[in-house]
Design an enzyme around this catalytic site. Structure first.
Site, PDB file in Angstrom:
ATOM      1  N   HIS A  90       6.226  20.627  37.117  1.00  0.00           N
ATOM      2  CA  HIS A  90       6.112  21.986  36.569  1.00  0.00           C
ATOM      3  C   HIS A  90       6.243  23.011  37.699  1.00  0.00           C
ATOM      4  O   HIS A  90       5.731  22.801  38.803  1.00  0.00           O
ATOM      5  CB  HIS A  90       4.767  22.147  35.850  1.00  0.00           C
ATOM      6  CG  HIS A  90       4.732  23.373  34.987  1.00  0.00           C
ATOM      7  ND1 HIS A  90       4.544  24.634  35.520  1.00  0.00           N
ATOM      8  CD2 HIS A  90       4.891  23.541  33.657  1.00  0.00           C
ATOM      9  CE1 HIS A  90       4.576  25.526  34.536  1.00  0.00           C
ATOM     10  NE2 HIS A  90       4.791  24.888  33.389  1.00  0.00           N
ATOM     11  N   GLU A 110      12.826  24.845  32.123  1.00  0.00           N
ATOM     12  CA  GLU A 110      11.974  26.024  32.026  1.00  0.00           C
ATOM     13  C   GLU A 110      12.362  27.028  33.103  1.00  0.00           C
ATOM     14  O   GLU A 110      11.901  26.923  34.260  1.00  0.00           O
ATOM     15  CB  GLU A 110      10.513  25.637  32.242  1.00  0.00           C
ATOM     16  CG  GLU A 110       9.990  24.618  31.251  1.00  0.00           C
ATOM     17  CD  GLU A 110       8.487  24.684  31.154  1.00  0.00           C
ATOM     18  OE1 GLU A 110       7.999  24.987  30.070  1.00  0.00           O
ATOM     19  OE2 GLU A 110       7.803  24.475  32.169  1.00  0.00           O
TER      20      GLU A 110
HETATM   21  C1  PEP Z   1       5.078  26.646  30.596  1.00  0.00           C
HETATM   22  O1  PEP Z   1       4.541  27.050  31.611  1.00  0.00           O
HETATM   23  O2  PEP Z   1       5.316  25.422  30.473  1.00  0.00           O
HETATM   24  C2  PEP Z   1       5.469  27.616  29.568  1.00  0.00           C
HETATM   25  C3  PEP Z   1       6.530  27.371  28.877  1.00  0.00           C
HETATM   26  O3  PEP Z   1       4.675  28.743  29.433  1.00  0.00           O
HETATM   27  P1  PEP Z   1       4.903  29.981  28.388  1.00  0.00           P
HETATM   28  O4  PEP Z   1       5.209  29.372  27.048  1.00  0.00           O
HETATM   29  O5  PEP Z   1       3.599  30.721  28.423  1.00  0.00           O
HETATM   30  O6  PEP Z   1       6.046  30.783  28.917  1.00  0.00           O
END
Ligand code: PEP
Length: 229
Positions: free
Chosen positions: A88, A157
């Site tokens: 992450h 992400e």
């Molecule tokens: C995350 O950190 O995995 C994430 C997707 O956070 P958010 O949905 O708050 O953007």
């Protein structure tokens, strides 16, 4: 679709218990082929049972030993945990996990047969250079990672979309997931400010197999808006 809830450093043992109880009641209405995964804080682990999988946001790649403040396999086994998030951006950027650390962790938990949700993502600076630069960065985050591992999925992400309320556009998600799918033929989750207002358009993207959710996963009502959309 896969719906994964990352609580990060939120919720207590008691509030997680209440959350899971409430969630389970409503999961009776979900599509049977959809999967729900919950990543609570380590202190909230327990032997939960239901139509969901509980995993951990992190662990140290050892069975046990002298690693002050860390949790290893022995502690996870007590709660039958065999699912983990690795890579992450908050662990890479805030906790300084290098690609080498991430790859070591991956190799250890792969060896144990864990299901691994492996996170990758680029900064805004890289995104502004275009898709080619984005892909170059994302592919560098697969260094040392066996992307053919059986129990493996990827969460794309973009860092600039995490917790910011700013979601990547449908075009950005589509082109990035299309390019990733050519390299890694595994389930691909999108993460970054996914919420009730955008789940339908994100879930409709061909190469989006699921979502990893932070903020909107913290309340059962907002998480269920996604799972039951
Ligand atoms: C995350 O950190 O995995 C994430 C997707 O956070 P958010 O949905 O708050 O953007």
């Amino acid at each position: 679709m896969i719906y994964a809830a990352n609580f990060k450093t939120n919720h207590t043992r008691k509030s997680t218990e209440n959350y899971i109880e409430d969630l389970q009641r409503h999961l009776l209405n979900k599509n049977s082929e959809d999967r729900v995964l919950i990543f609570p804080p380590l202190t909230a682990l327990d032997n939960y049972e239901g139509d969901f999988t509980v995993g951990v946001q992190n662990a140290y790649p050892v069975n046990n030993g002298a690693f002050t403040g860390e949790v290893g396999l022995e502690q996870l086994a007590e709660f039958n945990i065999n699912t983990i998030l690795i890579g992450h951006s908050e662990r890479r950027d805030i906790l300084n996990e290098s690609q080498e650390d991430v790859a070591k962790k991956f190799a250890f938990f792969k060896e144990q047969g864990f299901e691994i949700i492996y996170c990758i993502g680029e900064s805004l600076e890289v995104r502004e250079q275009g898709l080619e630069a984005v892909m170059e960065h994302l592919l560098s985050q697969f260094e040392g990672i066996d992307t053919t591992y059986e129990h493996f999925m990827v969460a794309y992400e973009p860092i600039w979309a995490i917790g910011t309320g700013r979601t990547a556009s449908v075009e950005e998600i589509t082109s990035t997931h299309d390019a990733l799918k050519k390299v890694v033929n595994k389930p691909l989750l999108y993460g970054g400010s996914v919420k009730g207002a955008n789940i339908a358009e994100i879930a409709a993207i061909e190469n989006v197999d699921g979502v990893l959710v932070g903020g909107a996963s913290l309340k059962t009502e907002t998480f269920l808006e996604l799972v039951l959309h």
